[in-house]
Every structure is written in structure tokens, then in C-alpha cells.
Design a protein around this motif. Structure first.
Motif, mmCIF file in Angstrom:
data_model
loop_
_atom_site.group_PDB
_atom_site.id
_atom_site.type_symbol
_atom_site.label_atom_id
_atom_site.label_comp_id
_atom_site.label_asym_id
_atom_site.label_seq_id
_atom_site.Cartn_x
_atom_site.Cartn_y
_atom_site.Cartn_z
ATOM 1 N N GLY A 1 -19.128 76.082 13.630
ATOM 2 C CA GLY A 1 -17.884 76.585 14.349
ATOM 3 C C GLY A 1 -17.962 77.858 15.048
ATOM 4 O O GLY A 1 -18.626 78.731 14.791
ATOM 5 N N TRP A 2 -17.027 78.035 16.232
ATOM 6 C CA TRP A 2 -17.127 79.076 16.922
ATOM 7 C C TRP A 2 -17.184 80.535 16.052
ATOM 8 O O TRP A 2 -17.445 81.492 16.517
ATOM 9 N N ASN A 3 -16.301 80.485 15.228
ATOM 10 C CA ASN A 3 -16.051 81.625 14.308
ATOM 11 C C ASN A 3 -16.725 81.582 12.871
ATOM 12 O O ASN A 3 -16.287 82.527 12.024
ATOM 13 N N ASP B 1 -21.008 84.823 11.812
ATOM 14 C CA ASP B 1 -20.778 86.053 10.629
ATOM 15 C C ASP B 1 -21.276 85.476 9.306
ATOM 16 O O ASP B 1 -22.054 85.941 8.452
ATOM 17 N N ALA B 2 -20.330 84.509 8.792
ATOM 18 C CA ALA B 2 -20.317 83.911 7.580
ATOM 19 C C ALA B 2 -21.731 83.040 7.245
ATOM 20 O O ALA B 2 -22.261 83.381 6.190
ATOM 21 N N THR B 3 -22.153 82.572 8.268
ATOM 22 C CA THR B 3 -23.227 81.512 8.051
ATOM 23 C C THR B 3 -24.463 82.560 8.087
ATOM 24 O O THR B 3 -25.455 82.328 7.184
ATOM 25 N N PHE C 1 -30.587 84.342 12.642
ATOM 26 C CA PHE C 1 -29.994 84.681 13.832
ATOM 27 C C PHE C 1 -28.822 83.434 14.229
ATOM 28 O O PHE C 1 -28.823 82.593 13.515
ATOM 29 N N THR C 2 -28.011 83.928 15.042
ATOM 30 C CA THR C 2 -26.987 82.819 15.682
ATOM 31 C C THR C 2 -27.187 82.685 17.299
ATOM 32 O O THR C 2 -27.249 83.581 17.934
ATOM 33 N N GLU D 1 -20.749 77.731 26.466
ATOM 34 C CA GLU D 1 -19.313 78.511 26.710
ATOM 35 C C GLU D 1 -19.224 79.851 25.845
ATOM 36 O O GLU D 1 -17.969 80.322 25.808
ATOM 37 N N HIS D 2 -20.588 80.320 25.767
ATOM 38 C CA HIS D 2 -20.873 81.626 24.896
ATOM 39 C C HIS D 2 -19.925 81.796 23.798
ATOM 40 O O HIS D 2 -19.617 82.955 23.208
ATOM 41 N N ARG D 3 -20.051 80.622 23.075
ATOM 42 C CA ARG D 3 -19.342 80.641 21.686
ATOM 43 C C ARG D 3 -20.582 80.468 20.471
ATOM 44 O O ARG D 3 -21.348 79.725 20.877
ATOM 45 N N ASP D 4 -20.293 81.202 19.487
ATOM 46 C CA ASP D 4 -21.303 81.159 18.404
ATOM 47 C C ASP D 4 -21.382 79.502 17.928
ATOM 48 O O ASP D 4 -20.197 78.885 17.686
#
Ligand code: GLN
Length: 275
Positions: free
Chosen positions: A237-239, A242-244, A257-258, A263-266
Motif C-alpha cells: 500500500g501507498w503508506n 517505510d514499514a516494508t 528500495f521502494t 501516481e507517485h505513490r509508494d
């Protein structure tokens, strides 16, 4: 008898979405999209009209178009989908692109796709990398049956399908690349009971309170199934970037890396087994 043009306009008004109306009409007519442009003035007989309005009403009641037509395009493939499989999404093509960047076009390599669903990711990779040995797993035998039919339909190279949870069917095997689009939505996310998601298998969407239960397992278990230097890549998911990345770091992956979607979302994270 009404013309195609006016039937389509009425259905578009009913559904609020012209693309949906077109897909449903083309499904009834069993024609490709290009056909519409040259047949807008055709008169459609009553059987077609009746069948079409039945499908429009199913869509108006919420059923996803892909489940009504049993088809969805992904990458360059038209895939069968059923309610046993997640409906492939365009943003997942990012995962395929990142995988292909790590696989030389003409070299033999081994790839595993965990929780393959309709087979979308595994089959797109097999299409682009004919020398790859691809293994796809799924815990759902119904989903695997769909994935197998999709592989046969496109007569794609070396793709094997194995039944079981994530890496469970891959005991003792190592790969150059492991990919997955696991469930990652938070279990309490209100979207799960709205729109198209209501109709999709919840086991392919939701994964514990933070949406990270399955990703945690995959990150933990994939490491020993990678050759030294092999990559693990998965969607999230987009949020959850960091956690992954934190999960990958603490499990000992390198080059973590991410990547962001259009749409410029993680959207995808990954890492490599140290050499
Ligand atoms: N991307 C999907 C959605 O948010 C979720 C797919 C998944 O959980 N793998 O609708």
C-alpha cells in the motif's frame, strides 16, 4: 430496433461510466473494441438488447465488470478472472517492470510468483522472458485452476503451478527472483465493504490490523529461497513503504528500495539476498 449508439448512451447514463458500458456490450456481441467505431449505426436485435440490459443491471448493482465479463487485460495479456481471483490492476504492472529489469532477456533464470491469483504476474514475466522457469503458487485451488487456464490460453513457456501458502510448496528450492502481490489492506479498512472490493476474495486483499501480516511472512521466509544475489520484490500500500523497508532491512536483505507508481505513490519494495 434501437441503434447501438443510443443503447450505449443509455447504458452510460445508467452506469455513469462509458468504458464499463462498452465492455459489457462488446462482451454480449463478442467483438473487439475497434468494432464499435464502424458499427455505431447498427440496429441491435432484441436478444442482444435484453442480454445487454441484464449485464448493465448487474453492474449497476455493484458487480465488477471483470467478473461479469470474466476477462481483464493485464500487461499484453487478456486474462480470465473469476471471483476466486483478485482482478489484476494496472499499478501491478510496475512490479512486472521491476522484475524484468532484473532478468536478462536471453538468459535462463528461475522466478517464483507467490499468491498468483489469475496468474497475471507470472504469465507477464513468462511472456517477456521465454527462457525463465516460472513457478506460481496459490493457497486457493480455484484460483490455480484459473491461472492454469490462462497459461494454456496464451501457450506460454515454462510455468508450473503449485498449491499452497506463499513459499510452503517451494521447500528446498531457490530462485533468482521472487515476486508477489500479497494482500496488504488493513483488516478494518472501510473500502473492503465498498465498491468493487466487496466482490473480491477478502483473503487476497486484507492482511491483519496493519495489512502487513502476509508481507511479514513473505519477507521472513523468502530469504532462504533466494540464490545469493537474488531479489525479492512485492507490492504494498501507498503508506507501507517505510514499514516494508524496515522489515527487509532487519531480515538481512541488501539494496533495499521502494519504487513509486505512476501516481507517485509508494507501491513496490524489494531487496536482495547478500552474496
Ligand atoms: N491494490 C489493491 C487495492 O487497494 C489491493 C490489492 C492487494 O491487496 N494486493 O484495491
Amino acid at each position: 430496433m434501437p441503434e447501438l449508439r443510443s443503447l450505449l448512451a443509455a447504458a452510460t447514463a445508467r452506469l455513469g461510466e462509458r468504458a464499463d458500458a462498452e465492455l459489457l456490450l462488446l462482451h454480449v456481441l463478442q467483438q473487439p473494441r475497434s468494432w464499435l467505431f464502424t458499427h455505431a449505426d447498427d440496429e441491435l436485435d432484441t436478444d442482444v438488447q435484453t442480454a445487454f440490459s441484464a449485464l448493465v443491471e448487474r453492474r449497476a448493482a455493484g458487480e465488477p465488470v471483470a467478473y461479469i465479463t470474466g476477462r481483464r487485460g493485464f500487461w499484453s495479456l487478456e486474462l480470465e478472472v473469476t471471483p476466486a481471483t483478485l482482478i489484476p490492476r494496472p499499478e501491478t504492472e510496475l512490479l512486472v517492470e521491476l522484475a524484468l529489469q532484473r532478468l536478462l532477456p536471453d538468459a535462463a533464470c528461475s522466478v517464483a510468483d507467490l499468491g498468483t491469483g489469475s496468474g497475471a504476474i507470472a504469465l507477464a514475466i513468462a511472456r517477456e522472458r521465454p527462457h525463465a522457469q516460472v513457478v506460481a503458487t496459490d493457497a486457493s485451488t480455484d484460483a490455480l485452476a484459473v491461472a492454469r487456464r490462462n497459461a494454456q490460453r496464451h501457450t506460454l513457456g515454462d510455468v508450473a503451478f503449485l498449491h499452497g501458502d506463499w513459499l510452503a510448496p517451494l521447500a528446498g528450492r531457490q530462485f533468482d527472483l521472487i515476486v508477489s502481490n500479497p494482500p496488504y489492506i488493513e483488516a478494518a479498512d472501510p473500502h473492503l465493504v465498498q465498491g468493487d472490493l466487496r466482490f473480491e476474495p477478502v483473503g487476497a486483499l486484507a492482511s491483519g490490523t496493519e495489512g502487513l501480516d502476509d508481507i511479514r511472512r513473505i519477507v521472513r521466509d523468502a530469504h532462504v529461497h533466494l540464490h545469493p544475489g537474488g531479489w525479492l520484490l512485492f507490492e504494498h500500500g501507498w503508506n507501507q513503504g517505510d514499514a516494508t523497508r524496515a522489515l527487509l532491512d532487519s531480515a538481512g536483505y541488501t539494496e533495499v528500495f521502494t519504487a513509486q507508481d505512476l501516481e507517485h505513490r509508494d507501491r513496490v519494495s524489494g531487496g536482495r539476498r547478500g552474496g
